[in-house]
Design an enzyme around this catalytic site. Sequence first.
Site, PDB file in Angstrom:
ATOM      1  N   ARG A  21       7.928  33.563 -49.328  1.00 25.78           N
ATOM      2  CA  ARG A  21       9.149  33.595 -50.145  1.00 25.78           C
ATOM      3  C   ARG A  21       9.811  34.980 -50.131  1.00 25.78           C
ATOM      4  NH1 ARG A  21       5.688  30.888 -54.295  1.00 25.78           N
ATOM      5  NH2 ARG A  21       6.046  28.652 -54.136  1.00 25.78           N
ATOM      6  N   TYR A  54       9.082  31.665 -41.724  1.00 26.47           N
ATOM      7  CA  TYR A  54       9.326  31.941 -43.136  1.00 26.47           C
ATOM      8  C   TYR A  54      10.734  32.500 -43.350  1.00 26.47           C
ATOM      9  CZ  TYR A  54       4.329  31.314 -44.191  1.00 26.47           C
ATOM     10  OH  TYR A  54       3.053  30.811 -44.346  1.00 26.47           O
ATOM     11  N   ASN A 158      -3.906  24.629 -40.360  1.00 24.49           N
ATOM     12  CA  ASN A 158      -3.751  23.177 -40.539  1.00 24.49           C
ATOM     13  C   ASN A 158      -4.437  22.350 -39.455  1.00 24.49           C
ATOM     14  OD1 ASN A 158      -1.852  23.321 -42.894  1.00 24.49           O
ATOM     15  ND2 ASN A 158      -0.608  24.394 -41.368  1.00 24.49           N
TER      16      ASN A 158
END
Length: 295
Positions: A21, A54, A158
């Site tokens: 973020r 990001y 992942n």
Amino acid sequence: MDRIRLSDTLEMSRLVYGMWRLSDDADTSPEHVRNKIAACLDQGLTTMDQADIYGGYEAEEVLGNALTPELRNRIEIVTKCDIVAPVGRYADKRVKYYDTGRAHILASVEHSLRLMRIDHIDLLLIHRPDPLMDACETGAALDEVVDSGKVRAVGVSNFRPWDWKLLQASMRTPLVTNQIEISLLHNAPFTNGDVAFHQRHGQPLMAWSPLGGGALFDEGHAKLRARLAEIGAEQGVDDSAVAIAWLLAHPARILPVLGTNRLDRISRIGDAGTVRMDRETWFDLYTLALGHEVP
């Protein structure tokens, strides 16, 4: 703060600051970003987690604008590649997809080095399993970036155990970690074989979204939140620190990745390392998260 050794040449802080973020903050000035890093370093938190995607492929540059040679020498930088989304530098793409081909990996590394103004990446992760991955090509590309000195160590994110084994079988360089979702609410990795696989091979896991993306504090989990708050009050920390301590208590040496833009919250990330968590308390929280007692 405790440190975890991932390889002969790479150690990371037990808690990791997640920068997904970073470019969403109202203040992305170099000074403000440096203040965030300083708040981390004051606690012994030295590892910063990035990814090329990001902030729509902008967060790495926000970090790079803030880095000085002194700061760079005090931190470890993790970043990721292989997601191609139709934004930023890939705005011309028709669809979001994954690319684990050699050309894309090499280009992504160069983009990351340039945007963050660094000469090497401490840890590069393949961000998502790619259904079209040619393991031989991907593995050779990861070996290549390590051999070049542009990347110190490589891992994945992942991946399931079979994805990991497929890629590792085509590499000379050992994969050192898998960054997966683990939290009180997303606790399946403790029983579906993901944690056990890496624990068996001595590979520390990184945990993204260790607070369930904030869902942990929704009204639907009132009993769990109340118990977290109760434990926190007893030990002088907030409920989120207890939730993170729940992960730290597991013997798999999990490294939670915590992201926030608020300096007051960044300055309290290290509180999780002070929480005492015995087996009964661990299972108390686990039972509340499951919604029923263990079999």
